[in-house]
Structures are given as C-alpha cells and as structure tokens.
Design a protein around this motif. Structure first.
Motif, short mmCIF file in Angstrom:
data_model
loop_
_atom_site.label_atom_id
_atom_site.label_comp_id
_atom_site.label_asym_id
_atom_site.label_seq_id
_atom_site.Cartn_x
_atom_site.Cartn_y
_atom_site.Cartn_z
N ASP A 199 -44.29 -121.12 -48.97
CA ASP A 199 -43.24 -120.81 -47.99
C ASP A 199 -42.48 -119.53 -48.35
OD1 ASP A 199 -43.53 -123.09 -46.25
OD2 ASP A 199 -42.68 -124.30 -47.87
N LEU A 200 -42.60 -119.07 -49.59
CA LEU A 200 -41.84 -117.91 -50.04
C LEU A 200 -42.51 -116.62 -49.59
CD1 LEU A 200 -41.01 -119.05 -53.69
CD2 LEU A 200 -39.52 -119.15 -51.67
N PRO A 201 -41.76 -115.52 -49.55
CA PRO A 201 -42.36 -114.23 -49.19
C PRO A 201 -43.49 -113.86 -50.15
CG PRO A 201 -39.97 -114.08 -49.18
CD PRO A 201 -40.31 -115.42 -49.77
N ASP A 202 -44.41 -113.04 -49.66
CA ASP A 202 -45.56 -112.66 -50.49
C ASP A 202 -45.20 -111.64 -51.56
OD1 ASP A 202 -47.25 -114.28 -48.98
OD2 ASP A 202 -47.70 -112.67 -47.55
N ASP A 203 -44.16 -110.83 -51.32
CA ASP A 203 -43.83 -109.74 -52.24
C ASP A 203 -42.71 -110.15 -53.18
OD1 ASP A 203 -42.07 -109.82 -50.01
OD2 ASP A 203 -41.29 -107.86 -50.58
N GLY A 204 -42.63 -109.47 -54.32
CA GLY A 204 -41.54 -109.71 -55.25
C GLY A 204 -41.94 -110.55 -56.44
N VAL A 205 -40.94 -110.85 -57.27
CA VAL A 205 -41.15 -111.66 -58.47
C VAL A 205 -40.43 -112.98 -58.31
CG1 VAL A 205 -41.54 -109.72 -60.02
CG2 VAL A 205 -39.21 -110.49 -59.60
N LEU A 206 -40.94 -113.99 -58.99
CA LEU A 206 -40.44 -115.35 -58.84
C LEU A 206 -39.20 -115.57 -59.70
CD1 LEU A 206 -41.34 -117.86 -57.21
CD2 LEU A 206 -42.51 -118.65 -59.28
N VAL A 207 -38.16 -116.13 -59.10
CA VAL A 207 -36.91 -116.43 -59.79
C VAL A 207 -36.63 -117.91 -59.70
CG1 VAL A 207 -34.42 -115.99 -59.91
CG2 VAL A 207 -35.97 -114.14 -59.24
N GLU A 208 -36.35 -118.54 -60.83
CA GLU A 208 -35.85 -119.91 -60.84
C GLU A 208 -34.35 -119.83 -60.56
OE1 GLU A 208 -36.76 -123.22 -63.96
OE2 GLU A 208 -34.90 -122.21 -64.58
N VAL A 209 -33.94 -120.29 -59.39
CA VAL A 209 -32.55 -120.14 -58.95
C VAL A 209 -31.69 -121.23 -59.60
CG1 VAL A 209 -30.98 -120.01 -56.99
CG2 VAL A 209 -33.34 -119.19 -56.76
N HIS A 210 -30.61 -120.82 -60.24
CA HIS A 210 -29.67 -121.77 -60.84
C HIS A 210 -28.42 -121.92 -59.98
CE1 HIS A 210 -31.29 -121.87 -65.23
NE2 HIS A 210 -32.26 -121.62 -64.38
N TRP A 211 -27.97 -120.82 -59.36
CA TRP A 211 -26.73 -120.84 -58.59
C TRP A 211 -26.86 -119.93 -57.36
CZ3 TRP A 211 -22.92 -124.16 -60.07
CH2 TRP A 211 -22.93 -124.61 -61.39
N SER A 212 -26.17 -120.31 -56.30
CA SER A 212 -25.96 -119.43 -55.16
C SER A 212 -24.50 -119.61 -54.76
CB SER A 212 -26.91 -119.79 -54.01
OG SER A 212 -26.79 -118.88 -52.94
N SER A 213 -24.11 -119.09 -53.62
CA SER A 213 -22.73 -119.29 -53.16
C SER A 213 -22.70 -119.28 -51.64
CB SER A 213 -21.80 -118.20 -53.73
OG SER A 213 -22.07 -116.95 -53.14
N VAL A 214 -21.53 -119.58 -51.09
CA VAL A 214 -21.38 -119.67 -49.64
C VAL A 214 -20.49 -118.54 -49.16
CG1 VAL A 214 -20.67 -121.10 -47.70
CG2 VAL A 214 -21.67 -122.17 -49.73
N ASN A 215 -21.03 -117.69 -48.31
CA ASN A 215 -20.32 -116.57 -47.71
C ASN A 215 -20.24 -116.77 -46.21
OD1 ASN A 215 -20.34 -114.50 -50.15
ND2 ASN A 215 -22.38 -115.40 -50.05
#
Length: 328
Positions: free
Chosen positions: A27-43
């Motif tokens: 489901d992720l985009p084809d380009d870029g490097v893989l990141v294990e996400v620990h935090w995000s935020s709400v804007n």
C-alpha cells in the motif's frame, strides 16, 4: 508483504469513511526509503486532509499525517539504517501516505536526521506546527524584532503554532501577549510564558479605520482574515508580522497604509515546500536555541484509535497544544 496498522480516510464524493485499518507494504508508495514510524502529530491540515470538504488530500484512500518521526529501516544517502529521522511537508499526508501508520516510505531527500537536543517524541510535539512557529520567530529576528523592541502578539495562541510560538518567544526574552478565544486557556498560556492574555474578540470585528494606535513590535499570526488585518493596523513603525494561518479565512480586508506609512512587513511563512538544507538548519536550531521549554505541557499523547475524535476537534477549533500520535 508486511502487515501493519494505520489510520485511513476514504472519500466518496462528499462522504468520508475513516478509521484504523490493516495495511501492507504494497500500500505504500513505490519510491523512497522505509521508515519505522514511532510518532506523528495532529495538525489543522490533517483535519482538512481527512475530510472531503477540506480539499487538501490528493489521493483516496489516504493515510493522513503530514509529519512523522521514526527510525530508518534502510540506508539513505548520508543516513544509514538505524538513523532516527524526521519527515514533514512536501507531499506527506496529502499526495502520498503519511504519518498515521506504523510504516512509511519517504523520499530520502525529504529526511532530516533527528538533531541533538530532541527525542523522537519531542520532535513531534514540535511537529509541523512548532516548526512553523520556529520559522515565524526566525523571520521576526531576521527583520529586526528583538526583545527590546516591545511586546509581540501571538494570535490563535492555544493552537500548535501559537502555543509553541509563545513558548519559544518567552524563552528568548520577548514580552509575549497571547490572543485566544478560549476562556479557560489563560493559565495554560501564562504557563508557557505569556505575560498577558487577551480575548480574540479584540481583533475579530472588521474596522473601517485604516490605522490604529500602535501596540505591537511584531506578531505571529496563525489566524489570517480580519484578525490579521486588524493586527497590521496596530504594529509599530518598521515592525513585522509573520503570517502562517487561515483559520479566520483566506481574505485580507486591509489597505496599503500600514505598509507605506509605517513600513510594516508582512512575512509569509511556509513550511511545506522549504528546501531541505534550510529545513535541516531550522531543525538544528529547534534542538538548541529555539527549543521550547514546555514540551510536556504542550504535547499530549493519543493513539490511532483516538484520531477520528481528535481530527474532528481540531477542525472545530477545540485543540489546545499538540496531540502527538504514538505509533510504537
């Protein structure tokens, strides 16, 4: 394929279905490097991106979240696997899946190595909102607004940009006056360093006078609209206003008089498309001289399961401080 949890919004015309779902690496985009996400935020922008009336999201379904922090799972130029990183802006959470999932794929030249002085969680308490606040303060400094110049106004002061701006400015020795429409916010804002808290109603009615008595050496405006127009009329000669928000509307009912009679500077602040080297330099300052001292007071943790309610609240103007999303 790797399965992981994420929060997804699916739009169909004017309807939206959003909630926690199971995603796979396909489901992720084809380009870029893989990141294990620990935090995000709400804007505020995340709220807009998760509803069809916001006209922000460019794809559907979309994983919102315009910022994220985590750990590289793959090597990137100058950043080996295991590097703690921040990513925000560009197309994240708008035209490609963003931070509200346990994994993300991000172009390598959008990544910022986590600066000294910040944890991964700290960086998302700051997040896009706090980064915008820091850019606003830098812009005021670059245009000669110093602590000796006089009071600095912050509008929309309980939001993510505003609350962080109050914190940073007060740490730097500025006299900060916070404007808010929340009756119960005064103690929160004074705790961040505001010397005074005033009602936003002072700026919410359109005035026919092209200029008012001067009050402010500078301002960080997160509202726009009539509020920004009224603030401009009250800025000292040669003062500056850093503008980054439009919760009060995109219009600006003013005249040229503040600019040509008082030399007022209106400074537009954009954190989305800023080039990566300037972005990395600003983050280095956020980890040092511009680091907010009240991150624990500004940030409060939520989970993916809380996001539907939190996103609805931020669009309704109910946000106070920063909601940070714990993914790990």
């Amino acid at each position: 394929m790797t399965e992981f949890r994420g929060f997804q919004a699916v739009t169909d015309g004017e309807a939206v279905e959003r909630g926690v779902t199971t995603l796979t690496s396909d489901d992720l985009p084809d380009d870029g490097v893989l990141v294990e996400v620990h935090w995000s935020s709400v804007n505020y922008k995340d709220g807009l991106a998760s509803t069809p009336t916001g006209k922000v999201a460019r794809i559907s379904p979309i994983v919102p979240g315009v910022d994220l922090s985590g750990v590289l799972l793959e090597d990137a130029p100058g950043m080996p696997a295991g590097t703690e990183v921040i990513a925000h802006g560009y197309g994240i959470g708008v035209s490609r899946h963003g931070g509200y999932a346990e994994l993300a794929r991000v172009p390598a030249d959008w990544l910022v190595a986590l600066p000294d002085g910040l944890s991964l969680r700290d960086s998302m308490v700051v997040g896009t909102g706090g980064f915008t606040a820091a850019l606003s303060v830098i812009a005021l400094q670059d245009h000669g607004v110093t602590p000796d110049s006089g009071p600095v106004l912050v509008t929309g002061a309980t939001g993510g940009v505003g609350s962080t701006a109050v914190d940073i400015l007060s740490n730097l020795g500025y006299e900060v006056v916070a404007s808010s429409g929340k009756a119960d916010a005064a103690d929160f804002l004074r705790g961040l360093g505001a010397s005074d808290v005033i009602d936003r109603a002072e700026f919410s009615e359109e005035s026919k006078r092209p200029l008012e008595s001067t009050r402010w050496a500078g301002a960080v405006d997160c509202v726009g609209g009539v509020t920004l127009a009224n603030v401009l009329k009250q800025v000292h000669y040669g003062g500056s206003v850093a503008a980054s928000g439009l919760t009060g509307g995109p219009g600006l009912p003013t005249t040229v008089l503040p600019f040509i009679l008082r030399g007022v500077n209106l400074l537009g602040i954009d954190s989305v498309e800023m080039d990566i080297e300037r972005r990395r330099a600003a983050w280095a300052r956020i980890g040092s001289d511009l680091k907010p001292s009240n991150l624990d007071a500004i940030g409060h943790d939520v989970t993916l399961d809380d996001l539907d309610t939190v996103l609805t609240g931020i669009l309704a103007g109910k946000a106070k401080g920063r909601s940070v999303v714990a993914l790990r």
